[in-house]
Design an enzyme around this catalytic site. Structure first.
Site, PDB file in Angstrom:
ATOM      1  N   HIS A 161       0.800  -1.550   0.032  1.00 18.97           N
ATOM      2  CA  HIS A 161       0.379  -0.229  -0.138  1.00 18.97           C
ATOM      3  C   HIS A 161       0.928   0.903   0.004  1.00 18.97           C
ATOM      4  O   HIS A 161       0.771   2.746  -1.048  1.00 18.97           O
ATOM      5  CB  HIS A 161      -0.725   0.035   1.108  1.00 18.97           C
ATOM      6  CG  HIS A 161      -1.633   1.178   1.353  1.00 18.97           C
ATOM      7  ND1 HIS A 161      -3.421   1.098   0.567  1.00 18.97           N
ATOM      8  CD2 HIS A 161      -1.400   2.092   2.189  1.00 18.97           C
ATOM      9  CE1 HIS A 161      -3.792   2.470   1.173  1.00 18.97           C
ATOM     10  NE2 HIS A 161      -2.613   3.278   1.989  1.00 18.97           N
ATOM     11  N   GLU A 162       1.615   1.248   1.180  1.00 12.37           N
ATOM     12  CA  GLU A 162       2.806   2.820   0.404  1.00 12.37           C
ATOM     13  C   GLU A 162       3.432   2.653  -0.218  1.00 12.37           C
ATOM     14  O   GLU A 162       3.421   4.206  -0.738  1.00 12.37           O
ATOM     15  CB  GLU A 162       3.132   2.651   2.340  1.00 12.37           C
ATOM     16  CG  GLU A 162       2.763   2.677   3.741  1.00 12.37           C
ATOM     17  CD  GLU A 162       2.143   3.896   3.804  1.00 12.37           C
ATOM     18  OE1 GLU A 162       2.106   4.477   3.084  1.00 12.37           O
ATOM     19  OE2 GLU A 162       0.654   3.497   4.604  1.00 12.37           O
ATOM     20  N   HIS A 185       2.213   4.804  -3.130  1.00 14.16           N
ATOM     21  CA  HIS A 185       2.128   5.937  -2.637  1.00 14.16           C
ATOM     22  C   HIS A 185       3.131   6.572  -3.340  1.00 14.16           C
ATOM     23  O   HIS A 185       3.385   7.485  -3.316  1.00 14.16           O
ATOM     24  CB  HIS A 185       1.738   6.600  -0.619  1.00 14.16           C
ATOM     25  CG  HIS A 185       0.615   5.966  -0.458  1.00 14.16           C
ATOM     26  ND1 HIS A 185      -0.242   7.162  -1.446  1.00 14.16           N
ATOM     27  CD2 HIS A 185       0.246   5.894   0.711  1.00 14.16           C
ATOM     28  CE1 HIS A 185      -2.166   6.996  -0.434  1.00 14.16           C
ATOM     29  NE2 HIS A 185      -1.084   5.974   0.880  1.00 14.16           N
ATOM     30  N   HIS A 244       3.259   7.081  -7.117  1.00 15.79           N
ATOM     31  CA  HIS A 244       2.649   8.725  -7.160  1.00 15.79           C
ATOM     32  C   HIS A 244       3.979   9.182  -7.014  1.00 15.79           C
ATOM     33  O   HIS A 244       3.670   9.965  -8.067  1.00 15.79           O
ATOM     34  CB  HIS A 244       1.903   8.726  -6.713  1.00 15.79           C
ATOM     35  CG  HIS A 244       0.384   8.904  -6.791  1.00 15.79           C
ATOM     36  ND1 HIS A 244      -0.563   9.970  -6.507  1.00 15.79           N
ATOM     37  CD2 HIS A 244       0.810  10.058  -8.253  1.00 15.79           C
ATOM     38  CE1 HIS A 244      -1.186  10.299  -7.046  1.00 15.79           C
ATOM     39  NE2 HIS A 244      -0.405  10.522  -8.066  1.00 15.79           N
TER      40      HIS A 244
END
Length: 682
Positions: free
Chosen positions: A471-472, A475, A478
Site C-alpha cells: 500500500h505505502e 503512494h 505516485h
C-alpha cells in the site's frame, strides 16, 4: 550561526538533492526556517511590486519558483519530526508550529498576490495557456479563495490567530499521543504470558524491553486500536491488557490526555469554517475535494454501514459459537478476543493459519521479489540500493530508481522498523518534489512500524504488514512517477479523497500468482507457498470484512461527527460523544471498536485527514473498479502499466482527478466492485 554555515540553506551536493543528514544538527533547523521564511516573503513581495499587469510568467510562474529554500528545509525537518522525533526535535516542532502557520497565512492571505491571481483567473481564456498552466491558475485562485484571501483585514487577522493556534494544538496532540503510546507499552515478565507468539515476535518483544532497560518482554502499540499479536496470543488476560492499553491512549486524565486538546481543535476549526463562509469544518474541507459536500460523504457512509454492521453481527455470532463449543468455561466474546477466534474460524472454514504464514513473508524477499518485482513487471522500473547514501536514521535504506531505458527516475527510501521516536502507523512523504521548472527529481520515503527482531533473527511479516508495505509503496510510486512542470502539482499533491487511490490499487498484486510465487518463499527452505493455501486465501478475501469495514466506517463517521459540529457546540464528555455518534450510524457494537478512538485519532487531529478520513473508502470505489479493469485486460502487463502510469500516476495533481480517471477507464467508476469485494452486495 550565519546562513552560510547552515547546511540546510544551501542545495545539497548529494545525488537528487538528498539532504546531507550527516552534517545537519537539530540547532540548524530553526535558524534555517527563519532565513527561508524571510527569503520566501521577499520573493513574493517582488511579485506583488511588479507595476505591469499580471501575466502568467510574472505572477504564477514566479510564485512557483519562489519558496524553494523553505520547501527544502521543511521537507528535511518534517521527515525527521515524524520518523525520529527525539525530545529536542519535538521541542523544535512545538516552537515551529505557529511560525509555519503564520508564514503560510502571510502568503495565502496576501491581498496584492490574490488580486494578481484573480486578474489572471478572470482572463484565463485569453492567456493562451497549455492545459497544466490553465489548471494551475484555476487551482491557485480557488485555493486562495477557500483559504480566506478575499476576507477583510479584521477577519484575516482572526483567521491567522486561529491557524496558528490550531497548528500548535495539532503538534501537542501528536506529542501527547507519542508519549502516552510509549508509556502504555505492555510489559510482560514471563514468556508464558505471550504463549502463541512466534520466536521472532518474542525476540522483538525482548529487544523492545532491553532497549528500555527492562527484563522480560515489552509489547509496543501500533496506531490503530487492535494489535497484530491479538490473533496469536492464547492467554486471554494478555490480550485484554494489550487492548485495554491501546484503547486508553491519551485519555487517562494525565498530562498526556488529548480530550481537551481535540475539543479545542474542533471548536476552533468550526469557528474558522464559519469565518470562511461555511456552516461546518466538514463543509469547508469537502468543498475542495471530489466529494464536494459532507452530504455526499454521509450518504456513502450510511449506505455501507448497515450491511457492514449486519455482516459483523453474523461474524460475531460465529465467533461466539466457537467459544461455546471449544472453551471449558465459555465467555462472551469481547473486542480483545475477536482476532484470536477469527483465526480459529479461518482455520476451520478455510484451513488457513495466518500466523503460520509468516515464515513465507520474510521482509527482504517481500521487498525485492514482491514489491519491487511487481513494479518492474508493470512499469519497467528497477531498483539499486545506494549503501553509499545515508539518511536521518541508520534503519532507513536508500534505493535509486531507474526507468526501463536506464534513465534515472528518483530515490526511494524505506524506513521499516518501529522505535520510540517514530510516530505510529505507516506513511509516505516526499523529501524532494519533482518539477521540470526547478529541474528536480523526486525523493520519497516509506515509513512502517514493523517490530525489529533480535540480532541475527529474520524479519517475518504478517499478511497485514505485507499489505501495508504494498500500500505505502503505491503512494511512493505516485510520488516517483508524477511528472509535471510546476511543483504545486508534484507527486501526491492531489485531492485528499483521491490520494489513497493509487496506493490501494497497488495492493492488488499481493496475491497475483506470478508475484506471490516470487516472494512468498519459506525463509529457510525456499519452498513456495502451497498453491492450495493461495486458493484458500483468495477464497477468504471477503472473510471478516464485516468487522474490517465496520471498524473503518466507525472511525470515518467519528471524524465527520466531530467536524459537522457548528460554531457554539460544546462537548464536555468525549467518550459520550463517541458513543452517541456511533449509535447514530449503527456501529456501536462494543466487540467491534472503532479503528481509531478520538484521543488517538492522529489522522484527523494531527495529520492531514480532518473531515477527510472517509477518503479511504471513497478512493476504494475507484480502486475496486480499477482492479476489475486490470483483471479483464490481461493483468500485470507492461501495456497496462504504461496506461496507468501515463494517465493517472504521471499527471500528479495537474489534472482534475476524476477527469484523469475517466481518461484511464473510459467512464466514471462504479460502486458494484467495491460492494462485492467487501461482501456488502448480499
Amino acid at each position: 550561526m550565519t546562513d552560510d554555515a547552515n547546511p540546510l540553506l544551501v542545495p545539497s551536493a548529494l545525488p537528487y538533492g538528498l539532504p546531507d543528514y550527516g552534517v545537519i544538527r537539530p540547532e540548524h533547523y530553526l535558524p534555517a526556517f527563519d532565513a527561508a521564511f524571510r527569503e520566501h516573503l521577499a520573493e513574493v513581495q517582488r511579485i506583488t511590486m511588479v507595476r505591469s499587469m499580471p501575466t502568467f510568467e510574472n505572477t504564477i510562474e514566479a510564485l512557483e519558483r519562489s519558496g524553494e529554500s523553505l520547501q527544502r528545509v521543511a521537507h528535511a525537518f518534517y521527515t525527521v519530526s515524524s520518523a525520529d522525533a527525539t525530545p529536542e526535535i519535538q521541542e523544535i516542532e512545538e516552537q515551529l508550529a505557529p511560525l509555519m502557520a503564520a508564514h503560510e497565512d502571510a502568503i495565502t492571505l496576501d491581498a496584492a498576490l490574490y488580486w494578481r491571481i484573480s486578474q489572471l483567473h478572470e482572463r484565463v481564456d485569453e492567456l493562451g495557456l497549455d492545459a497544466e498552466q490553465r489548471y494551475l491558475v484555476e487551482r491557485r485562485h480557488r485555493e486562495m479563495t477557500l483559504a480566506g484571501a478575499g476576507l477583510d483585514d479584521e477577519a484575516k487577522a482572526r483567521l491567522t490567530e486561529l491557524n496558528q493556534r490550531l497548528s500548535s494544538l495539532s503538534t501537542t496532540f501528536e506529542k501527547n499521543l507519542l508519549t502516552d503510546t510509549n508509556d502504555l507499552a505492555v510489559h510482560f515478565e514471563d514468556a508464558a504470558e505471550l504463549d502463541g507468539l512466534s520466536e521472532g515476535e518474542l525476540s522483538a518483544a525482548q529487544r523492545a524491553a532491553a532497549d528500555r532497560d527492562l527484563d522480560g518482554y515489552l509489547v509496543t502499540l501500533p496506531l490503530f486500536t487492535g494489535h497484530p499479536y491479538l490473533a496469536s496470543l492464547r492467554v486471554r488476560e494478555s490480550r485484554r491488557r494489550i487492548m485495554e492499553a491501546s484503547r486508553s491512549r491519551a485519555s487517562r486524565g494525565n498530562e498526556n490526555d488529548n480530550a481537551a486538546v481535540l475539543t479545542e481543535i474542533v471548536r476552533l476549526r468550526a469557528e474558522r469554517a464559519e469565518l470562511l463562509g461555511y456552516p461546518t469544518h466538514a463543509a469547508a474541507i469537502t468543498a475542495d475535494e471530489t466529494a464536494r459536500d459532507p452530504q455526499a460523504v454521509e450518504r456513502m457512509l450510511r449506505q455501507l454501514a448497515a450491511p457492514a454492521a449486519r455482516n459483523a453481527a453474523a461474524e460475531h455470532a460465529r465467533l461466539q459459537a466457537i467459544v461455546d463449543e471449544t472453551e471449558d468455561a465459555p465467555f462472551a466474546v469481547e473486542a480483545h478476543d475477536w482476532a484470536f477466534y477469527t483465526e480459529k474460524v479461518r482455520q476451520a472454514e478455510y484451513d488457513i493459519d495466518s500466523a503460520a504464514l509468516r515464515p513465507w513473508f520474510e521482509a527482504e524477499r517481500v521487498l525485492q521479489d514482491g514489491v519491487f518485482a511487481a513494479a518492474t513487471k508493470l512499469y519497467g522500473v528497477t531498483f539499486a540500493e545506494r549503501t553509499d547514501l545515508s539518511t536521518y536514521h541508520a534503519d532507513a535504506r536508500v534505493f535509486e530508481v531507474f526507468n526501463e531505458d536506464g534513465s534515472a527516475q528518483g530515490l526511494y527510501i524505506l524506513d521499516l522498523y518501529t522505535r520510540d521516536s517514530k510516530r505510529g502507523g505507516a506513511w509516505m512523504n516526499s523529501i524532494v518534489d519533482q518539477s521540470r521548472l526547478r529541474g528536480t527529481k523526486p525523493v520519497v520515503v516509506n515509513n512502517l512500524n514493523v517490530a525489529k527482531p533480535g540480532e541475527g533473527q529474520p524479519t517475518l511479516l504478517t499478511l497485514d504488514e505485507v499489505t501495508t508495505l504494498f500500500h505505502e509503496f503505491g503512494h511512493a510510486l505516485h510520488g516517483l512517477f508524477a511528472t509535471v512542470t510546476y511543483p504545486h502539482f508534484s507527486g501526491t499533491n492531489v485531492f485528499r479523497d483521491f490520494v489513497e487511490f493509487p496506493s490501494q490499487v497497488n495492493e492488488m498484486w499481493i496475491l497475483w500468482p506470478e508475484v506471490l510465487d516470487s516472494y512468498a518463499r519459506h525463509h529457510v527452505t525456499g519452498e513456495p507457498l502451497d498453491p492450495a493455501i493461495v486458493q484458500r486465501l483468495q477464497a477468504s478475501e471477503t472473510f471478516n470484512q464485516g468487522f474490517a469495514t465496520s471498524e473503518y466506517l466507525a472511525a470515518a463517521w467519528l471524524d465527520q461527527a466531530w467536524h459537522l459540529l457548528p460554531v457554539g457546540a460544546t462537548v464536555d464528555d468525549v467518550a459520550a460523544f463517541e458513543a452517541a455518534a456511533l449509535a447514530d450510524i449503527g456501529l456501536n457494537d462494543p466487540a467491534v471498536p472503532t479503528r481509531y478512538s478520538s484521543t488517538y485519532f492522529a489522522h484527523v487531529f494531527s495529520g492531514g485527514y480532518s473531515a477527510g478520513y472517509y477518503s479511504y473508502i471513497w478512493s476504494e470505489v475507484l480502486d475496486a473498479d480499477t482492479v476489475e479493469w486490470f483483471r479483464t485486460n490481461g493483468g500485470l502487463t507492461r501495456e497496462n502499466g504504461d496506461r496507468f502510469r501515463d494517465r493517472l500516476l504521471g499527471v500528479g495533481g495537474s489534472k482534475d482527478p476524476l477527469e484523469a480517471y475517466r481518461d484511464f477507464r473510459g467512464r466514471d467508476a462504479e460502486i458494484a466492485p467495491l460492494l462485492k469485494r467487501r461482501g456488502l452486495d448480499g
